[in-house]
Design a protein around this motif. Structure first.
Motif, PDB file in Angstrom:
ATOM      1  N   ILE A   1       0.958   9.593   7.577  1.00 59.45           N
ATOM      2  CA  ILE A   1       0.672   8.806   6.376  1.00 59.45           C
ATOM      3  C   ILE A   1       1.850   7.896   6.044  1.00 59.45           C
ATOM      4  CG2 ILE A   1       0.395   8.988   3.866  1.00 59.45           C
ATOM      5  CD1 ILE A   1      -1.423  11.420   4.417  1.00 59.45           C
ATOM      6  N   ALA A   2       3.061   8.441   6.096  1.00 62.02           N
ATOM      7  CA  ALA A   2       4.245   7.634   5.796  1.00 62.02           C
ATOM      8  C   ALA A   2       4.382   6.469   6.775  1.00 62.02           C
ATOM      9  CB  ALA A   2       5.491   8.502   5.818  1.00 62.02           C
ATOM     10  N   ASP A   3       4.063   6.725   8.047  1.00 62.37           N
ATOM     11  CA  ASP A   3       4.131   5.663   9.059  1.00 62.37           C
ATOM     12  C   ASP A   3       3.078   4.579   8.815  1.00 62.37           C
ATOM     13  OD1 ASP A   3       6.238   6.844  10.379  1.00 62.37           O
ATOM     14  OD2 ASP A   3       4.983   7.829  11.890  1.00 62.37           O
ATOM     15  N   SER A   4       1.978   4.964   8.175  1.00 63.76           N
ATOM     16  CA  SER A   4       0.825   4.071   8.064  1.00 63.76           C
ATOM     17  C   SER A   4       0.826   3.187   6.827  1.00 63.76           C
ATOM     18  CB  SER A   4      -0.473   4.895   8.089  1.00 63.76           C
ATOM     19  OG  SER A   4      -0.600   5.596   9.311  1.00 63.76           O
ATOM     20  N   CYS A   5       1.710   3.465   5.859  1.00 62.94           N
ATOM     21  CA  CYS A   5       1.727   2.657   4.632  1.00 62.94           C
ATOM     22  C   CYS A   5       3.136   2.119   4.385  1.00 62.94           C
ATOM     23  CB  CYS A   5       1.237   3.480   3.438  1.00 62.94           C
ATOM     24  SG  CYS A   5       2.275   4.894   3.004  1.00 62.94           S
ATOM     25  N   ASP A   6       3.300   1.386   3.302  1.00 60.25           N
ATOM     26  CA  ASP A   6       4.607   0.785   3.021  1.00 60.25           C
ATOM     27  C   ASP A   6       5.639   1.834   2.604  1.00 60.25           C
ATOM     28  OD1 ASP A   6       4.151  -2.127   3.409  1.00 60.25           O
ATOM     29  OD2 ASP A   6       2.582  -1.759   1.952  1.00 60.25           O
ATOM     30  N   PHE A   7       5.226   2.779   1.771  1.00 57.79           N
ATOM     31  CA  PHE A   7       6.077   3.939   1.445  1.00 57.79           C
ATOM     32  C   PHE A   7       5.245   4.958   0.696  1.00 57.79           C
ATOM     33  CE2 PHE A   7       6.905   0.795  -1.969  1.00 57.79           C
ATOM     34  CZ  PHE A   7       6.614   1.529  -3.110  1.00 57.79           C
ATOM     35  N   VAL A   8       5.793   6.163   0.561  1.00 54.23           N
ATOM     36  CA  VAL A   8       5.118   7.208  -0.202  1.00 54.23           C
ATOM     37  C   VAL A   8       5.881   7.460  -1.502  1.00 54.23           C
ATOM     38  CG1 VAL A   8       4.077   8.309   1.802  1.00 54.23           C
ATOM     39  CG2 VAL A   8       6.312   9.089   1.014  1.00 54.23           C
ATOM     40  N   PHE A   9       5.137   7.735  -2.549  1.00 52.09           N
ATOM     41  CA  PHE A   9       5.708   8.089  -3.844  1.00 52.09           C
ATOM     42  C   PHE A   9       5.662   9.606  -3.941  1.00 52.09           C
ATOM     43  CE2 PHE A   9       5.583   9.114  -8.313  1.00 52.09           C
ATOM     44  CZ  PHE A   9       6.477   8.235  -8.901  1.00 52.09           C
ATOM     45  N   VAL A  10       6.848  10.221  -4.021  1.00 53.27           N
ATOM     46  CA  VAL A  10       6.931  11.687  -4.047  1.00 53.27           C
ATOM     47  C   VAL A  10       6.883  12.157  -5.499  1.00 53.27           C
ATOM     48  CG1 VAL A  10       8.213  13.718  -3.295  1.00 53.27           C
ATOM     49  CG2 VAL A  10       8.332  11.589  -1.956  1.00 53.27           C
ATOM     50  N   MET A  11       5.842  12.917  -5.827  1.00 54.76           N
ATOM     51  CA  MET A  11       5.647  13.391  -7.192  1.00 54.76           C
ATOM     52  C   MET A  11       6.502  14.639  -7.442  1.00 54.76           C
ATOM     53  SD  MET A  11       1.524  12.750  -7.573  1.00 54.76           S
ATOM     54  CE  MET A  11       1.128  13.645  -6.063  1.00 54.76           C
ATOM     55  N   SER A  12       7.757  14.399  -7.778  1.00 56.45           N
ATOM     56  CA  SER A  12       8.688  15.510  -7.999  1.00 56.45           C
ATOM     57  C   SER A  12       8.550  16.034  -9.421  1.00 56.45           C
ATOM     58  CB  SER A  12      10.125  15.053  -7.714  1.00 56.45           C
ATOM     59  OG  SER A  12      10.254  14.664  -6.365  1.00 56.45           O
ATOM     60  N   TYR A  13       7.381  16.562  -9.685  1.00 58.44           N
ATOM     61  CA  TYR A  13       7.064  17.173 -10.973  1.00 58.44           C
ATOM     62  C   TYR A  13       5.851  18.074 -10.771  1.00 58.44           C
ATOM     63  CZ  TYR A  13       4.703  12.576 -10.789  1.00 58.44           C
ATOM     64  OH  TYR A  13       4.033  11.453 -10.385  1.00 58.44           O
TER      65      TYR A  13
ATOM     66  N   VAL B   1       0.855  -1.185   0.000  1.00 60.22           N
ATOM     67  CA  VAL B   1       0.000   0.000   0.000  1.00 60.22           C
ATOM     68  C   VAL B   1       0.890   1.233   0.000  1.00 60.22           C
ATOM     69  CG1 VAL B   1      -1.782   1.295   1.231  1.00 60.22           C
ATOM     70  CG2 VAL B   1      -1.852  -1.213   1.210  1.00 60.22           C
ATOM     71  N   THR B   2       0.675   2.093  -0.989  1.00 59.91           N
ATOM     72  CA  THR B   2       1.498   3.303  -1.114  1.00 59.91           C
ATOM     73  C   THR B   2       0.596   4.518  -1.272  1.00 59.91           C
ATOM     74  OG1 THR B   2       1.683   2.965  -3.516  1.00 59.91           O
ATOM     75  CG2 THR B   2       3.441   2.070  -2.122  1.00 59.91           C
ATOM     76  N   PHE B   3       1.187   5.684  -1.069  1.00 62.22           N
ATOM     77  CA  PHE B   3       0.432   6.939  -1.121  1.00 62.22           C
ATOM     78  C   PHE B   3       1.258   7.972  -1.876  1.00 62.22           C
ATOM     79  CE2 PHE B   3      -1.148  11.012   0.400  1.00 62.22           C
ATOM     80  CZ  PHE B   3      -2.520  10.814   0.493  1.00 62.22           C
ATOM     81  N   ASP B   4       0.612   8.729  -2.773  1.00 63.10           N
ATOM     82  CA  ASP B   4       1.306   9.736  -3.570  1.00 63.10           C
ATOM     83  C   ASP B   4       1.259  11.087  -2.869  1.00 63.10           C
ATOM     84  OD1 ASP B   4       1.619   7.747  -5.455  1.00 63.10           O
ATOM     85  OD2 ASP B   4      -0.139   8.368  -6.624  1.00 63.10           O
ATOM     86  N   VAL B   5       2.422  11.717  -2.747  1.00 69.89           N
ATOM     87  CA  VAL B   5       2.511  13.026  -2.098  1.00 69.89           C
ATOM     88  C   VAL B   5       3.158  14.026  -3.046  1.00 69.89           C
ATOM     89  CG1 VAL B   5       2.627  12.030   0.218  1.00 69.89           C
ATOM     90  CG2 VAL B   5       4.755  12.509  -1.014  1.00 69.89           C
ATOM     91  N   ALA B   6       2.957  15.301  -2.766  1.00 70.77           N
ATOM     92  CA  ALA B   6       3.530  16.368  -3.580  1.00 70.77           C
ATOM     93  C   ALA B   6       5.039  16.439  -3.379  1.00 70.77           C
ATOM     94  CB  ALA B   6       2.890  17.709  -3.225  1.00 70.77           C
ATOM     95  N   TRP B   7       5.707  17.220  -4.228  1.00 69.09           N
ATOM     96  CA  TRP B   7       7.167  17.295  -4.205  1.00 69.09           C
ATOM     97  C   TRP B   7       7.724  17.874  -2.911  1.00 69.09           C
ATOM     98  CZ3 TRP B   7       9.459  22.084  -3.678  1.00 69.09           C
ATOM     99  CH2 TRP B   7       8.669  23.208  -3.963  1.00 69.09           C
ATOM    100  N   SER B   8       6.887  18.550  -2.134  1.00 69.37           N
ATOM    101  CA  SER B   8       7.308  19.142  -0.858  1.00 69.37           C
ATOM    102  C   SER B   8       6.187  18.970   0.149  1.00 69.37           C
ATOM    103  CB  SER B   8       7.618  20.635  -1.052  1.00 69.37           C
ATOM    104  OG  SER B   8       7.666  21.328   0.189  1.00 69.37           O
ATOM    105  N   PRO B   9       6.517  18.865   1.451  1.00 72.58           N
ATOM    106  CA  PRO B   9       5.471  18.734   2.455  1.00 72.58           C
ATOM    107  C   PRO B   9       4.868  20.068   2.889  1.00 72.58           C
ATOM    108  CG  PRO B   9       7.612  18.599   3.520  1.00 72.58           C
ATOM    109  CD  PRO B   9       7.881  18.714   2.041  1.00 72.58           C
TER     110      PRO B   9
END
Length: 368
Positions: free
Chosen positions: A184-196, A163-171
């Motif tokens: 969110i990062a603690d709750s899933c396997d990893f986050v995909f950072v949308m660096s675009y 299970v992954t979650f997409d996040v923006a390029w900055s928090p």
């Protein structure tokens, strides 16, 4: 699912869908039944690919891929082939944040996604919610709960699932997405950072800029890490597309003024341009009036061309050179991996030049 379900309505929806999926469940579509088993192995380095449809996936570099997130129509052939290569295939998960405040609705939505993943012999879900959320709001806490509950359900029902979650390029509340990033990062396997799409909100001069500027991109990862997120929970997303801007004026220093298109409070945005896949960009570059230029500050390529109406355009994008620089940071900071939006932006069907360009883009994902 555009209306808020009551607790009773959410339960009815969940039961109805589960019954439907059971009735419509089919025999494993793969030649080898074992290929319908979920992938449970975890690799040291993640290469996460978004697939948006079609059959270009047959020409991906499968020697690298660990996960394919299917954002197009479900393709059982893709699932079977990915599993034969030891790669996961995961669902897309999206839902209006206003609705997930209701715990019963969340439970129903999760039940649906787990059942769908099982029916399609998939390996998890990528949650892609890019909606406005105010800090400490009801939606803020509900979104964190959704990720946690989804992860728990998938891990229980599909052992080894992801299970992954997409996040923006900055928090820093990009596009007013003020999420509980550490939770969110603690709750899933990893986050995909949308660096675009890093020019989605432009607060300074309205000029064309890189889609994924090097220093700005790395600052975003530093901020995620400094707030306490383990680098092994971060996968770097890079763009395999760029932006084509019409210039209102173009200075001798190549500053391309663009029209003001506000977005979520900012006076200017990349919506002044339009997205272009890398395969088209490479063809455009051949007819540019500038040749391919390099911006040393942003560490990104760009070029200029004239359209049929005599308007000057400036195109900013990423290429193997700019992506390799970012991949180097992935290795240096020990991130979980790298991936792209999206795998279908390259030219898999052209001549020898196109094939070389496509190969170079895949090779750029490998940290040097």
């Amino acid at each position: 699912m555009k209306r808020l379900l009551s607790s009773q309505g959410g339960a009815r929806l969940s039961m109805a869908l589960l019954l439907h999926l059971r009735l419509c469940s089919s025999i494993c579509p793969c030649e080898l039944p074992s290929l319908c088993n979920p992938i449970s192995d975890t690799r040291d380095f993640e290469v996460f690919v978004f697939q948006v449809g079609g059959k270009a996936w047959k020409f991906y570099d499968w020697s690298q891929i660990t996960t394919v997130a299917t954002f197009g129509k479900y393709d059982p052939e893709l699932m079977c082939y990915a599993h034969s290569r030891g790669s996961r295939v995961v669902l897309k998960g999206d839902v209006p944040v206003k609705e997930i405040v209701d715990p019963a609705f969340r439970a129903a939505w999760i039940d649906q996604k787990v059942a769908l993943a099982k029916q399609q012999y998939m390996d998890g879900i990528n949650i892609d919610i890019e909606q406005i959320v105010n800090k400490s709001s009801a939606e803020y806490y509900a979104l964190t709960a959704l990720v946690k509950e989804t992860t728990e359900a998938f891990h229980k029902e599909i052992p080894g699932s992801q299970v992954t979650f997409d996040v923006a390029w900055s928090p820093k509340c990009i596009d007013r997405r003020c999420y509980n990033y550490t939770g969110i990062a603690d709750s899933c396997d990893f986050v995909f950072v949308m660096s675009y799409d890093e020019q989605s909100q432009v607060w300074t001069d309205c000029i064309a800029r890189a889609n994924s500027p090097y220093n700005q991109t790395l600052t975003g990862y530093d901020d995620y890490i400094h707030m306490g997120i383990n680098p092994k929970k971060l996968v770097m997303g890079v763009p395999w597309y760029g932006y084509d801007y019409s210039c209102l004026s173009l200075s001798k220093a190549h500053a391309c003024s663009i029209k003001e298109v506000p977005f979520r409070g900012a006076p200017c945005s990349d919506a002044a341009g339009h997205q272009v896949p890398y395969r088209k960009i490479m063809n455009q570059a051949n007819t540019s009036i500038s040749g391919i230029l390099w911006d040393e500050k942003q560490k990104a390529p760009y070029f200029e061309y004239l359209d049929s109406h005599g308007t000057i355009h400036q195109v900013w994008y990423d290429d193997p050179r700019s992506i390799s620089l970012k991949a180097g940071y992935v290795k240096e900071r020990g991130l979980r991996g790298i991936g792209m939006w999206n795998g279908d932006c390259l030219d898999y069907f052209g001549g020898s030049v196109a094939q070389q360009q496509t190969k170079a883009m895949w090779e750029a994902l490998k940290p040097k």
